[in-house]
Design a protein around this motif. Structure first.
Motif, PDB file in Angstrom:
ATOM      1  N   LEU A 486       1.550  -1.103   0.197  1.00  0.00           N
ATOM      2  CA  LEU A 486       0.219   0.130  -0.371  1.00  0.00           C
ATOM      3  C   LEU A 486       0.941   1.032  -0.166  1.00  0.00           C
ATOM      4  CD1 LEU A 486      -2.734  -0.623   2.417  1.00  0.00           C
ATOM      5  CD2 LEU A 486      -3.374  -0.419   0.609  1.00  0.00           C
ATOM      6  N   GLU A 487       1.963   1.020   0.905  1.00  0.00           N
ATOM      7  CA  GLU A 487       2.664   2.794   0.971  1.00  0.00           C
ATOM      8  C   GLU A 487       3.492   2.970  -0.284  1.00  0.00           C
ATOM      9  OE1 GLU A 487       5.021   3.570   5.426  1.00  0.00           O
ATOM     10  OE2 GLU A 487       5.726   1.745   3.677  1.00  0.00           O
ATOM     11  N   GLU A 488       3.547   1.697  -0.926  1.00  0.00           N
ATOM     12  CA  GLU A 488       4.495   1.998  -2.076  1.00  0.00           C
ATOM     13  C   GLU A 488       3.784   1.891  -3.549  1.00  0.00           C
ATOM     14  OE1 GLU A 488       7.413  -1.394  -2.728  1.00  0.00           O
ATOM     15  OE2 GLU A 488       8.611  -0.204  -0.741  1.00  0.00           O
ATOM     16  N   GLY A 489       2.397   1.681  -3.479  1.00  0.00           N
ATOM     17  CA  GLY A 489       1.489   2.349  -4.423  1.00  0.00           C
ATOM     18  C   GLY A 489       0.922   1.006  -5.773  1.00  0.00           C
ATOM     19  N   ARG A 490       1.727  -0.261  -4.924  1.00  0.00           N
ATOM     20  CA  ARG A 490       1.464  -1.144  -5.357  1.00  0.00           C
ATOM     21  C   ARG A 490      -0.454  -2.142  -5.576  1.00  0.00           C
ATOM     22  NH1 ARG A 490       6.841  -2.081  -3.975  1.00  0.00           N
ATOM     23  NH2 ARG A 490       5.865  -3.653  -2.041  1.00  0.00           N
ATOM     24  N   VAL A 491      -0.959  -1.828  -4.357  1.00  0.00           N
ATOM     25  CA  VAL A 491      -2.052  -2.026  -4.880  1.00  0.00           C
ATOM     26  C   VAL A 491      -3.254  -0.875  -3.742  1.00  0.00           C
ATOM     27  CG1 VAL A 491      -1.666  -4.725  -4.084  1.00  0.00           C
ATOM     28  CG2 VAL A 491      -1.547  -3.109  -2.133  1.00  0.00           C
ATOM     29  N   HIS A 492      -3.771  -0.506  -4.503  1.00  0.00           N
ATOM     30  CA  HIS A 492      -5.124   0.156  -4.023  1.00  0.00           C
ATOM     31  C   HIS A 492      -6.925  -0.732  -3.586  1.00  0.00           C
ATOM     32  CE1 HIS A 492      -2.581   2.905  -5.717  1.00  0.00           C
ATOM     33  NE2 HIS A 492      -2.831   2.131  -6.657  1.00  0.00           N
ATOM     34  N   TYR A 493      -6.835  -0.468  -2.678  1.00  0.00           N
ATOM     35  CA  TYR A 493      -8.178  -0.836  -2.016  1.00  0.00           C
ATOM     36  C   TYR A 493      -9.241   0.028  -1.060  1.00  0.00           C
ATOM     37  CZ  TYR A 493      -5.635  -5.515  -2.183  1.00  0.00           C
ATOM     38  OH  TYR A 493      -4.558  -6.596  -2.485  1.00  0.00           O
ATOM     39  N   ASP A 494     -10.032  -0.216  -1.511  1.00  0.00           N
ATOM     40  CA  ASP A 494     -11.498   0.546  -0.733  1.00  0.00           C
ATOM     41  C   ASP A 494     -11.676   0.479   1.069  1.00  0.00           C
ATOM     42  OD1 ASP A 494     -12.210   2.101  -2.418  1.00  0.00           O
ATOM     43  OD2 ASP A 494     -13.301   0.491  -3.173  1.00  0.00           O
ATOM     44  N   PHE A 495     -11.061  -0.407   1.092  1.00  0.00           N
ATOM     45  CA  PHE A 495     -11.865  -1.208   2.896  1.00  0.00           C
ATOM     46  C   PHE A 495     -11.072  -2.542   2.616  1.00  0.00           C
ATOM     47  CE2 PHE A 495     -15.968  -2.656   5.099  1.00  0.00           C
ATOM     48  CZ  PHE A 495     -15.458  -2.460   6.527  1.00  0.00           C
ATOM     49  N   VAL A 496     -10.287  -3.013   3.784  1.00  0.00           N
ATOM     50  CA  VAL A 496      -9.447  -3.813   3.415  1.00  0.00           C
ATOM     51  C   VAL A 496      -9.879  -4.796   5.651  1.00  0.00           C
ATOM     52  CG1 VAL A 496      -6.471  -4.458   4.036  1.00  0.00           C
ATOM     53  CG2 VAL A 496      -7.572  -2.767   2.907  1.00  0.00           C
ATOM     54  N   GLU A 497     -10.220  -5.902   5.859  1.00  0.00           N
ATOM     55  CA  GLU A 497     -10.256  -6.452   6.850  1.00  0.00           C
ATOM     56  C   GLU A 497      -9.028  -7.488   7.058  1.00  0.00           C
ATOM     57  OE1 GLU A 497     -13.646  -9.732   7.052  1.00  0.00           O
ATOM     58  OE2 GLU A 497     -11.424 -10.977   7.965  1.00  0.00           O
ATOM     59  N   VAL A 498      -8.232  -7.122   8.262  1.00  0.00           N
ATOM     60  CA  VAL A 498      -6.563  -7.983   8.291  1.00  0.00           C
ATOM     61  C   VAL A 498      -7.581  -8.600   9.940  1.00  0.00           C
ATOM     62  CG1 VAL A 498      -4.231  -7.305   9.073  1.00  0.00           C
ATOM     63  CG2 VAL A 498      -5.803  -6.327   7.840  1.00  0.00           C
ATOM     64  N   MET A 499      -7.247  -9.424  10.777  1.00  0.00           N
ATOM     65  CA  MET A 499      -6.949 -10.364  11.217  1.00  0.00           C
ATOM     66  C   MET A 499      -5.461 -11.414  11.899  1.00  0.00           C
ATOM     67  SD  MET A 499      -9.737 -10.738  12.706  1.00  0.00           S
ATOM     68  CE  MET A 499     -11.091 -10.258  12.898  1.00  0.00           C
ATOM     69  N   ALA A 500      -4.740 -10.170  12.601  1.00  0.00           N
ATOM     70  CA  ALA A 500      -3.414 -11.081  13.062  1.00  0.00           C
ATOM     71  C   ALA A 500      -2.895 -12.506  12.881  1.00  0.00           C
ATOM     72  CB  ALA A 500      -3.099 -10.538  15.051  1.00  0.00           C
ATOM     73  N   CYS A 501      -4.156 -13.459  13.541  1.00  0.00           N
ATOM     74  CA  CYS A 501      -3.807 -14.696  13.074  1.00  0.00           C
ATOM     75  C   CYS A 501      -4.665 -15.565  11.946  1.00  0.00           C
ATOM     76  CB  CYS A 501      -4.277 -15.691  14.466  1.00  0.00           C
ATOM     77  SG  CYS A 501      -4.518 -15.051  16.083  1.00  0.00           S
ATOM     78  N   PRO A 502      -3.793 -16.025  11.256  1.00  0.00           N
ATOM     79  CA  PRO A 502      -4.080 -16.481  10.505  1.00  0.00           C
ATOM     80  C   PRO A 502      -5.013 -17.857  10.245  1.00  0.00           C
ATOM     81  CG  PRO A 502      -1.378 -17.505  10.852  1.00  0.00           C
ATOM     82  CD  PRO A 502      -2.118 -16.577  12.276  1.00  0.00           C
ATOM     83  N   GLY A 503      -5.389 -17.419   9.043  1.00  0.00           N
ATOM     84  CA  GLY A 503      -7.592 -18.017   9.522  1.00  0.00           C
ATOM     85  C   GLY A 503      -8.160 -17.579   9.914  1.00  0.00           C
ATOM     86  N   GLY A 504      -7.363 -16.290  10.457  1.00  0.00           N
ATOM     87  CA  GLY A 504      -8.755 -15.623  11.848  1.00  0.00           C
ATOM     88  C   GLY A 504      -8.967 -15.963  13.395  1.00  0.00           C
TER      89      GLY A 504
END
Ligand code: HC1
Ligand code: SF4
Length: 571
Positions: A486-504
């Motif tokens: 995101l910082e380097e502009g390689r991807v662009h999204y409107d809404f992002v879900e992040v969960m710390a644990c693999p698989g949520g």
């Protein structure tokens, strides 16, 4: 392909296969303790050693690959005796207090010592007198550590945090927090992935069961408990019950039997989170120029701590909605306290979470909305509540189901999927679509973002608003990559879900431990099935949520909603 002989059986496997995996394809079990497939294949514990004809030395099977014509013995007298010696060496550095250890009965070292019939004396070495730091949700007990390196590797390779490190040299080599910091001073997000991958009791959650027993015994306290989405599909694994039988409602019976006055559902506030966060997203989306993009979900405290610590410039991209756990605490001590006409100070809120990081979320100074007490008094992991059930001799197999109490006890299918990666996004999109268009989408319209893959992306079209680009990420290594891209502009999204644990949260750091087996996918599938069978699959159709807005909050993002349900993520 390579053909070899293992325990008199001919085995053919692809070139490069380890001896351990080759044996497993022939259903020959070789004992392991430090091994984690593709994560920790270093032969540290020396328990997977095997004898190869023509070679003088026994070799670890987890990090040696097969060769054409090899003849291998996995359980010869030499191998058995060497394993017994190695086990005794491990035990000589281990504080053997099985009766006082949370992992007793679920400890790889204990199991192997039993399997190998180590009845006699073991070698004695003076254990080091290193005090245990109990000030964090994750607790490390030096003298129980077997130096298997699993915690180091999980933290490095899966979570990309590099908190644990090898310390000291020679026989003093041990594991500690890198850069000579305490765990609290480090970048640790308290996700607990090191705990669920520890084969023994070297890492565990901070045990808070005593505080809850005290509150249950205090006649002045009104005890209120909430159960997180992902707990219901894991709590009864200890009892070997199917998740279908061991329903949330059967757990309600168990909690009532333990003496809780009110048993409520975090699913209720998961639906409320969707109302608040969905409305916030629609507001941001329709006034794009006022905000920085994308908007991030904020319900995982591991992720929030990661973002604030590692990419602080993006803190304003987090939704201001508190997590369902914290919304619940604030409402239990305001709306619910008023409803039953008691002083909020008398209400003692307990959360049962699949998570160790939730303990630190509840302790944040910003999570004291109603009084100077925390909105959530104690967070228990799934493992802790099971220990409490066991202590009370509660057997869920003999129990009937009991419905959750009202008014904080009803959840929809959209809420229960919070516990699986993609679920928060799926639920939010179902209601955001409704908020924008005035009609419901197909509840399965957003299924492209389901499943345990660490980084998923999709574009959905919302009539009148246009295309919406979303991503769903789980595991902190993936989160770091996402932020860098995101910082380097390689991807662009409107809404992002992040969960710390693999698989949520289904694979959360507070869930029951099944040594070496990842459970997130299986548990997540049960959550998706509960959603499919739910009579209501949209958060905005939850009748208790509608009543809450009518009676108390008035509308999403109202003044009272802001005060109780949102945070600026300071502190
Ligand atoms: Fe989770 Fe959540 S889904 S964060 O994983 O948003 O812990 O289950 O309770 O708060 O609802 C955890 C689970 C949980 C919150 C919800
Ligand atoms: Fe906790 Fe869930 Fe986040 Fe893991 S993914 S840290 S279990 S909230």
């Amino acid at each position: 392909m390579v053909t070899l002989t293992i325990d008199n059986r001919t085995v053919t496997v692809p070139e490069g296969t380890t001896i351990l995996e080759a044996a497993r394809t022939a259903r020959i079990e070789i004992p392991t303790m430090c091994y984690l497939k593709e994560i920790n294949e270093i032969g540290a514990c020396r328990l997977c050693i095997v004898e190869v004809e023509g070679q003088e030395r026994l070799i670890p099977s987890c990090n040696n690959v097969v060769a054409e014509g090899m003849v291998i013995h996995t359980h010869s007298p030499r191998v058995r005796e060497a394993r017994r010696v190695n086990l005794r060496l491990l035990l000589s550095q281990h504080e053997i207090r099985c009766t006082k250890c949370t992992r007793s009965g679920n400890c790889r070292l204990q199991q192997l010592a039993n399997d190998y019939n180590l009845l006699g004396e073991h070698y004695i070495k003076d254990l080091r007198n290193i005090p245990t730091d109990f000030s964090n949700p994750v607790v490390r007990i030096e003298n129980r550590c077997v130096r298997c390196m699993r915690c180091v590797q999980i933290c490095d390779k899966v979570q990309g945090m590099h908190v644990w490190d090898l310390m000291g040299t020679g026989s003093h080599t041990t594991i500690g927090v890198g850069k000579y910091r305490t765990l609290g001073e480090s970048d640790c997000t308290f996700c607990g992935q090191c705990v669920v991958h520890c084969p023994v009791g070297g890492l565990q959650e901070h045990d808070d069961t005593g505080k809850v027993f005290d509150a249950l015994a205090d006649p002045n306290k009104i005890t209120v408990v909430q159960m997180a989405p992902a707990v219901r599909v894991a709590w009864a694994e200890y009892y070997h019950l199917t998740p279908e039988f061991a329903s949330a409602e059967r757990m309600v019976t168990a909690l009532k039997q333990m003496g809780f006055d009110y048993v409520f559902d975090t699913n209720f506030t998961a639906d409320l989170t969707i109302m608040e966060e969905g409305s916030e997203f629609v507001d941001r989306f329709t006034h794009r120029e006022r905000y920085t993009w994308p908007m991030f979900t904020s319900c995982c405290p591991g992720w929030v701590r990661f973002l604030k610590g590692q990419f602080p410039d993006y803190t304003d991209n987090l939704s201001t909605a508190k997590s369902p756990q914290q919304m619940f605490g604030a409402l239990a001590k305001s709306y619910f306290a008023e409803k039953i006409g008691v002083d909020p100070k008398r209400i003692f809120v307990v959360s049962i979470m699949p998570c160790t990081a939730k303990k630190s979320e509840a302790a944040l100074p910003t999570m004291r909305t109603v009084s100077d007490d925390p909105d959530v008094d104690v967070v228990l992991t799934t493992r802790e509540i099971v220990r409490m059930f066991r202590g009370e001799q509660i057997n869920p197999a003999t129990m009937e189901e009991t419905p959750f109490d009202s008014p904080l006890g009803t959840g929809t299918g959209a809420a229960v999927i919070f516990g699986a990666s993609g679920g928060v996004m799926d639920a939010a999109l179902r209601s955001a679509y409704y908020l924008v268009t005035g009609s419901n989408p197909d509840p399965d319209a957003f299924s492209a973002i389901r499943g345990v893959k660490g980084w998923k992306e999709a574009t959905f079209t919302i009539p009148k608003e246009g295309d919406l680009s979303v991503a769903v990420v789980s595991g902190l290594s993936n989160a770091r990559q996402l932020m860098t891209d995101l910082e380097e502009g390689r991807v662009h999204y409107d809404f992002v879900e992040v969960m710390a644990c693999p698989g949520g949260c289904a694979g959360g750091g507070g869930q029951p431990i099944h040594d070496g087996t990842e459970m997130a996918e299986a548990r997540g599938n049960v959550l998706w099935n509960i959603d499919k069978k739910s009579p209501v699959r949209f958060s905005h159709e939850n009748p208790e949520i509608q009543t809450l807005y009518r009676e108390y909050l008035r509308a999403p993002l109202s003044g009272r909603s802001h005060h109780l349900l949102h945070t600026d993520h300071e502190g």
